[in-house]
Design a protein around this motif. Sequence first.
Motif, PDB file in Angstrom:
ATOM      1  N   VAL A 214       0.840  -1.200   0.000  1.00  0.00           N
ATOM      2  CA  VAL A 214       0.000   0.000   0.000  1.00  0.00           C
ATOM      3  C   VAL A 214       0.876   1.252   0.000  1.00  0.00           C
ATOM      4  O   VAL A 214       0.634   2.207  -0.750  1.00  0.00           O
ATOM      5  N   LYS A 215       1.927   1.234   0.819  1.00  0.00           N
ATOM      6  CA  LYS A 215       2.822   2.397   0.876  1.00  0.00           C
ATOM      7  C   LYS A 215       3.531   2.594  -0.462  1.00  0.00           C
ATOM      8  O   LYS A 215       3.659   3.726  -0.955  1.00  0.00           O
ATOM      9  N   ALA A 216       3.975   1.496  -1.058  1.00  0.00           N
ATOM     10  CA  ALA A 216       4.678   1.601  -2.331  1.00  0.00           C
ATOM     11  C   ALA A 216       3.750   2.091  -3.439  1.00  0.00           C
ATOM     12  O   ALA A 216       4.148   2.844  -4.330  1.00  0.00           O
ATOM     13  N   ALA A 217       2.479   1.659  -3.385  1.00  0.00           N
ATOM     14  CA  ALA A 217       1.544   1.995  -4.456  1.00  0.00           C
ATOM     15  C   ALA A 217       0.913   3.369  -4.282  1.00  0.00           C
ATOM     16  O   ALA A 217       0.676   4.086  -5.270  1.00  0.00           O
ATOM     17  N   THR A 218       0.637   3.746  -3.020  1.00  0.00           N
ATOM     18  CA  THR A 218      -0.126   4.985  -2.798  1.00  0.00           C
ATOM     19  C   THR A 218       0.569   5.982  -1.874  1.00  0.00           C
ATOM     20  O   THR A 218       0.127   7.131  -1.757  1.00  0.00           O
ATOM     21  N   GLY A 219       1.611   5.525  -1.179  1.00  0.00           N
ATOM     22  CA  GLY A 219       2.271   6.384  -0.217  1.00  0.00           C
ATOM     23  C   GLY A 219       1.577   6.428   1.123  1.00  0.00           C
ATOM     24  O   GLY A 219       2.035   7.103   2.051  1.00  0.00           O
ATOM     25  N   GLU A 220       0.498   5.688   1.274  1.00  0.00           N
ATOM     26  CA  GLU A 220      -0.283   5.713   2.516  1.00  0.00           C
ATOM     27  C   GLU A 220       0.365   4.838   3.591  1.00  0.00           C
ATOM     28  O   GLU A 220       0.800   3.721   3.328  1.00  0.00           O
ATOM     29  N   GLU A 221       0.437   5.391   4.811  1.00  0.00           N
ATOM     30  CA  GLU A 221       0.928   4.636   5.961  1.00  0.00           C
ATOM     31  C   GLU A 221      -0.261   3.942   6.632  1.00  0.00           C
ATOM     32  O   GLU A 221      -1.292   4.564   6.871  1.00  0.00           O
ATOM     33  N   SER A 222      -0.120   2.644   6.927  1.00  0.00           N
ATOM     34  CA  SER A 222      -1.207   1.908   7.582  1.00  0.00           C
ATOM     35  C   SER A 222      -0.611   0.750   8.369  1.00  0.00           C
ATOM     36  O   SER A 222       0.550   0.398   8.203  1.00  0.00           O
ATOM     37  N   ASP A 223      -1.413   0.157   9.226  1.00  0.00           N
ATOM     38  CA  ASP A 223      -0.985  -1.033   9.960  1.00  0.00           C
ATOM     39  C   ASP A 223      -1.930  -2.177   9.630  1.00  0.00           C
ATOM     40  O   ASP A 223      -3.015  -1.980   9.072  1.00  0.00           O
ATOM     41  N   ASP A 224      -1.518  -3.396   9.984  1.00  0.00           N
ATOM     42  CA  ASP A 224      -2.290  -4.598   9.648  1.00  0.00           C
ATOM     43  C   ASP A 224      -3.730  -4.514  10.134  1.00  0.00           C
ATOM     44  O   ASP A 224      -4.678  -4.836   9.402  1.00  0.00           O
ATOM     45  N   GLU A 225      -3.918  -4.097  11.377  1.00  0.00           N
ATOM     46  CA  GLU A 225      -5.241  -4.131  11.984  1.00  0.00           C
ATOM     47  C   GLU A 225      -6.203  -3.153  11.322  1.00  0.00           C
ATOM     48  O   GLU A 225      -7.341  -3.506  10.982  1.00  0.00           O
ATOM     49  N   SER A 226      -5.752  -1.919  11.099  1.00  0.00           N
ATOM     50  CA  SER A 226      -6.650  -0.934  10.489  1.00  0.00           C
ATOM     51  C   SER A 226      -6.883  -1.216   9.009  1.00  0.00           C
ATOM     52  O   SER A 226      -7.928  -0.882   8.457  1.00  0.00           O
ATOM     53  N   LEU A 227      -5.903  -1.889   8.392  1.00  0.00           N
ATOM     54  CA  LEU A 227      -6.022  -2.186   6.959  1.00  0.00           C
ATOM     55  C   LEU A 227      -6.881  -3.419   6.701  1.00  0.00           C
ATOM     56  O   LEU A 227      -7.657  -3.455   5.740  1.00  0.00           O
ATOM     57  N   GLY A 228      -6.754  -4.442   7.559  1.00  0.00           N
ATOM     58  CA  GLY A 228      -7.494  -5.675   7.271  1.00  0.00           C
ATOM     59  C   GLY A 228      -7.715  -6.584   8.451  1.00  0.00           C
ATOM     60  O   GLY A 228      -7.924  -7.788   8.278  1.00  0.00           O
ATOM     61  N   GLY A 229      -7.681  -6.066   9.660  1.00  0.00           N
ATOM     62  CA  GLY A 229      -7.870  -6.897  10.836  1.00  0.00           C
ATOM     63  C   GLY A 229      -9.304  -7.361  11.020  1.00  0.00           C
ATOM     64  O   GLY A 229     -10.250  -6.784  10.463  1.00  0.00           O
ATOM     65  N   ALA A 230      -9.464  -8.381  11.842  1.00  0.00           N
ATOM     66  CA  ALA A 230     -10.798  -8.934  12.083  1.00  0.00           C
ATOM     67  C   ALA A 230     -11.726  -7.890  12.688  1.00  0.00           C
ATOM     68  O   ALA A 230     -12.903  -7.792  12.323  1.00  0.00           O
ATOM     69  N   GLY A 231     -11.199  -7.084  13.650  1.00  0.00           N
ATOM     70  CA  GLY A 231     -12.031  -6.049  14.279  1.00  0.00           C
ATOM     71  C   GLY A 231     -12.538  -5.048  13.263  1.00  0.00           C
ATOM     72  O   GLY A 231     -13.720  -4.658  13.294  1.00  0.00           O
ATOM     73  N   MET A 232     -11.644  -4.617  12.361  1.00  0.00           N
ATOM     74  CA  MET A 232     -12.065  -3.658  11.336  1.00  0.00           C
ATOM     75  C   MET A 232     -13.131  -4.268  10.429  1.00  0.00           C
ATOM     76  O   MET A 232     -14.158  -3.638  10.139  1.00  0.00           O
ATOM     77  N   HIS A 233     -12.903  -5.500   9.997  1.00  0.00           N
ATOM     78  CA  HIS A 233     -13.870  -6.120   9.075  1.00  0.00           C
ATOM     79  C   HIS A 233     -15.197  -6.437   9.754  1.00  0.00           C
ATOM     80  O   HIS A 233     -16.245  -6.458   9.100  1.00  0.00           O
ATOM     81  N   ALA A 234     -15.162  -6.659  11.068  1.00  0.00           N
ATOM     82  CA  ALA A 234     -16.415  -6.918  11.798  1.00  0.00           C
ATOM     83  C   ALA A 234     -17.190  -5.634  12.065  1.00  0.00           C
ATOM     84  O   ALA A 234     -18.425  -5.623  12.046  1.00  0.00           O
ATOM     85  N   ARG A 235     -16.474  -4.515  12.275  1.00  0.00           N
ATOM     86  CA  ARG A 235     -17.127  -3.268  12.683  1.00  0.00           C
ATOM     87  C   ARG A 235     -17.257  -2.239  11.565  1.00  0.00           C
ATOM     88  O   ARG A 235     -18.180  -1.420  11.590  1.00  0.00           O
ATOM     89  N   VAL A 236     -16.344  -2.267  10.587  1.00  0.00           N
ATOM     90  CA  VAL A 236     -16.296  -1.199   9.593  1.00  0.00           C
ATOM     91  C   VAL A 236     -16.659  -1.694   8.194  1.00  0.00           C
ATOM     92  O   VAL A 236     -17.642  -1.232   7.600  1.00  0.00           O
ATOM     93  N   SER A 237     -15.885  -2.636   7.648  1.00  0.00           N
ATOM     94  CA  SER A 237     -16.129  -3.048   6.256  1.00  0.00           C
ATOM     95  C   SER A 237     -17.329  -3.977   6.140  1.00  0.00           C
ATOM     96  O   SER A 237     -17.970  -4.050   5.086  1.00  0.00           O
ATOM     97  N   GLY A 238     -17.611  -4.754   7.208  1.00  0.00           N
ATOM     98  CA  GLY A 238     -18.728  -5.703   7.158  1.00  0.00           C
ATOM     99  C   GLY A 238     -18.372  -7.016   6.489  1.00  0.00           C
ATOM    100  O   GLY A 238     -19.251  -7.861   6.279  1.00  0.00           O
ATOM    101  N   LEU A 239     -17.088  -7.234   6.151  1.00  0.00           N
ATOM    102  CA  LEU A 239     -16.707  -8.487   5.508  1.00  0.00           C
ATOM    103  C   LEU A 239     -16.857  -9.668   6.463  1.00  0.00           C
ATOM    104  O   LEU A 239     -17.221 -10.772   6.054  1.00  0.00           O
ATOM    105  N   ALA A 240     -16.591  -9.466   7.744  1.00  0.00           N
ATOM    106  CA  ALA A 240     -16.704 -10.540   8.731  1.00  0.00           C
ATOM    107  C   ALA A 240     -18.146 -10.666   9.207  1.00  0.00           C
ATOM    108  O   ALA A 240     -18.723  -9.710   9.726  1.00  0.00           O
ATOM    109  N   ASP A 241     -18.716 -11.854   9.046  1.00  0.00           N
ATOM    110  CA  ASP A 241     -20.085 -12.091   9.538  1.00  0.00           C
ATOM    111  C   ASP A 241     -20.078 -12.550  10.992  1.00  0.00           C
ATOM    112  O   ASP A 241     -21.047 -12.345  11.721  1.00  0.00           O
TER     113      ASP A 241
END
Length: 532
Positions: A214-241
């Motif tokens: 992500v940093k190489a492609a967009t320059g954006e700084e991020s961490d594993d959890e905010s980018l794709g963690g279970a908590g994020m997907h359960a609360r934000v993206s909705g990918l986790a059922d």
Amino acid sequence: MTLLGSAFDAASPEATTNRTAMLEQLAEIDAVAAEVVEGGGAAAVERHRKRGKLTARERIDLLLDRDAPFLELAPYAGYGSQFKVGGSAVAGIGIVEGVECMIIANDPTVKGGSTNPSGVKKTLRMHEIAIQNRLPVISLVESGGADLPTQKDIFIPGGATFRNLTRLSAAGIPTIAIVFGNSTAGGAYLPGMSDHVVMIEERSKVFLAGPPLVKAATGEESDDESLGGAGMHARVSGLADYYAVDEPDALRVGRRIVSRLNWRKAGGPRSHSPKPPRYDSDDLLAIVPPDLKNPFDPREVIARIVDDSDFDEFKPLYGSSLVTGWAQLHGYPIGILANARGVLFSQEAQKAAQFIQLANRSNTPLLFLHNTTGYMVGKEYEQGGIIKHGAMMINAVSNSTVPHISVLLGNSYGAGHYGMCGRAYEPRFVFTWPSARSSVMGATQLADVTYSVSKASALAQGKPFDEDGALAVRAMIEKQITAEAMPLVLSGLVYDDGIIDPRDTRTVLGMALSAIHTAPYEGADSFGVFRM
């Protein structure tokens, strides 16, 4: 009475020789099976455990019902290749909450569960089995996506993995993904395209691109959890059922999902208390001779796998090189076609075509027991119509719509392999015994043909013929074809669904027939034009 008799003498010198040879072949298979079970090796497994994680096989064990069987499929994928044998995945049919499911588990101890070309073949074969037999699919996901150095062999065919998940869903066949760790790039689409998704707190990481990319492609700084963690997907993206606290909890949730599917089999066995065969399955080790030029009676095999050894033989006096008849196996009705003396003549081909038609009229699955060197050749047989009669048998196999299962016991050569429903003819399952051999023709015959053609070509052109050189080439070709016809080589290419111990044949076939009866099926009411 239609009970099969037996002339087999377990104490005879021939039986002793056959048993010794089969046990030696099984020992070779078992050595490779041990490599499969160890995954990425002791060091990789220990490193995995130190992270507090279960292995792929332990995850499957916890997912299955207590004491439920697991029919592992394509375990030798990748044998003979540069990759770890097993295709970096464990897959097969197991019972979860009373439901037969297709289970596909990435093995994270093998290069982080990355998918290699053998793994793609294996996964696509599992999806094919699931679609044909309407088996819910449970993916136990922990994958770094494609094995990038071999991407040219993965990227294009591997796309069918995601297509198949959507087609399964469209067909009403449930798909469940339980994510145990990183699920990156292509691996992210496994949960993304599944009907039900379970993620684990602080364990599951699902993203198309990790923080460095992500940093190489967009320059954006991020961490594993905010980018794709279970908590994020359960609360934000909705990918986790579903949000689990650890691996055992995730598997418990997966079991609960299956229990709520309200899944029903289309059909069951005719008899729920089938009688076992009257003869000892241990005898199956000693029936097939190590030299497949020596014939064996397939009725001895049939007598040790069908219920009560009860077999109604069809046309026993006609086309006797092919045994055909009706039986039950673990209560399921089946029609059986078994090669008796290797070669298929016109009578055998016509008999097979009629038998296959009858099986389709009665909606009866077919079991093919292979030991054939192909259709008979020679002037007498060509003039007698062997081509059109062989074509009739292949036509019947090709257009039959009842489920087929093939088991290669001995030889399976040439067009005889096709007529007996080889892999290209889409049997629901294909299994081999360690004694099986399969190629376009026998190694000796193929080498002889090559030698004869090269000699005839030289003489026709008036060129000198190098006899010693031709004989050396002939020996090299015979050695090559002999090696390529071996079951482990064919299994490594996923040309079968597994090499089985002959003693387990009845159990394996019973599990396959049970899986087949999850889906409805109906016999064909039309075939291609039969040349008479």
